[in-house]
Design a protein around this motif. Sequence first.
Motif, mmCIF file in Angstrom:
data_model
loop_
_atom_site.group_PDB
_atom_site.id
_atom_site.type_symbol
_atom_site.label_atom_id
_atom_site.label_comp_id
_atom_site.label_asym_id
_atom_site.label_seq_id
_atom_site.Cartn_x
_atom_site.Cartn_y
_atom_site.Cartn_z
ATOM 1 N N THR A 124 71.451 61.067 7.604
ATOM 2 C CA THR A 124 72.045 60.292 6.506
ATOM 3 C C THR A 124 73.441 60.770 6.111
ATOM 4 N N CYS A 175 60.122 59.642 10.233
ATOM 5 C CA CYS A 175 60.824 58.496 10.828
ATOM 6 C C CYS A 175 61.151 58.765 12.301
ATOM 7 N N SER A 192 63.750 58.005 13.878
ATOM 8 C CA SER A 192 65.128 58.470 14.065
ATOM 9 C C SER A 192 65.237 59.967 13.797
ATOM 10 N N TYR A 220 64.214 50.889 7.809
ATOM 11 C CA TYR A 220 62.924 50.764 8.496
ATOM 12 C C TYR A 220 62.059 52.016 8.319
ATOM 13 N N GLY A 221 62.695 53.191 8.256
ATOM 14 C CA GLY A 221 61.915 54.430 8.131
ATOM 15 C C GLY A 221 61.248 54.550 6.769
HETATM 16 S S1 SF4 Z 1 66.298 58.454 9.557
HETATM 17 FE FE1 SF4 Z 1 66.091 58.289 7.341
HETATM 18 S S2 SF4 Z 1 67.664 56.776 6.734
HETATM 19 FE FE2 SF4 Z 1 67.380 56.579 8.962
HETATM 20 S S3 SF4 Z 1 65.857 54.947 9.227
HETATM 21 FE FE3 SF4 Z 1 64.768 56.889 9.194
HETATM 22 S S4 SF4 Z 1 64.171 57.202 7.062
HETATM 23 FE FE4 SF4 Z 1 65.765 55.646 7.092
#
Ligand code: SF4
Length: 400
Positions: A243, A144, A146, A56-57
């Motif tokens: 990640t 993102c 997250s 999603y990010g």
């Molecule tokens: S933190 Fe990184 S791997 Fe996780 S959703 Fe966001 S962009 Fe994607």
Amino acid sequence: MEQTYFQKGFGLRTEIRPQLQETYRSQIVDLMRANGFRLDAGGLTFLLAMEFGFCYGVERAVEYAYETVAKFPDRKVFLTGEIIHNPHVNNKLQRMGIEFLPSSADKYDKVAREDVVIVPAFGLPAADLELLGKKGCVVVDTTCGSVLNVWKNVERYARLGVTSVIHGKFEHEETQATFSRTSLFPGAHYLVVRDKPEAADVSRYIAEGGERSGFMKRFSNAVSDGFDPDVHLQRIGLANQTTMLSSESLEIAEMLREAMRARYAEDEMGEHYHSFDTICSATQDRQDAVYGLKNKNVDIMIVIGGYNSSNTNNLAKISAKFAPTFHLEDATSILSGDEIRHKPAGTKSETLSRGWFPASARCIGITAGASTPNNQIGETIERILSFRSTINLQSILGAQ
Ligand code: SF4
């Protein structure tokens, strides 16, 4: 006052969707999704991991980049670096006219007030964001959610006077942005731990003490200015690059917890040790989905994604535990039914192997990193099939 900071896109999704579909969609992948993540063709079975490819990010960051070009057709648009770790996606953005800033210290000199700068999904160090704010240019921030969640925890630790111990790669853009958040809090510190051997050294120092200069030499690149292990390892809080291999992050957290237990009484642990799982759900889901192929009798695993993509490398490490694994950048890495260019799991560089596709191989497991678009998965499947069969895939797709 003109708005210069954007974090939520420009409402142009409908306009850019056809472009995105045309570039990144794959009919083969759509078909496999509809058929239980499976394709039987030409005497081969392809099993797709149930979570794969764009997270999603990444999807959001790529969409925002396309929207930015549509919104500011007359302005210079820059990216602070790779938007994600996929060469095809980055090349496509460059072809659309987006200029990638170099990694040098003076990288922002060429950015003028009337320009637009896109911040990638990994985020950007706090000092860089501040500098761009001062320039007054338009900033399109695709960091993102997250990653923002990790920052929130690191900032919470900093406010409490707790040192952030970050499981990540010091040189990775996301980790650099994450540890930079401590700079917003005077006196706050961080330490980046790459892997279990490094975590073991830190744990030993916490539990038993050690030679300060040796420790500082070992971690000279991975600590905040003024870091003193005798002082700043007394109260620690765990965080991760989103990640990383989640099993490794959990083990490292446990190693450090045990070290703290060896040093402090149980009723003092709340004061000295803080932990919060910051692996993102997309990373976790993709790793779990590879484990899901473990008992499916795959003869070969193909993992598609940039060689510098942390999450793709971790998918390759997982699948290498149960099947011969080939981590490819894209379909062109497969040179023939005999030769393949790939990056072996856990190594740093590409190699050329022969005999990758034995005649006995019937079942091929496929997954792709969070920055790999579907079209690359489809192209890889087509290429593999072409070495074993003359089947016309378009006829299968047309029949659906
Ligand atoms: S933190 Fe990184 S791997 Fe996780 S959703 Fe966001 S962009 Fe994607």
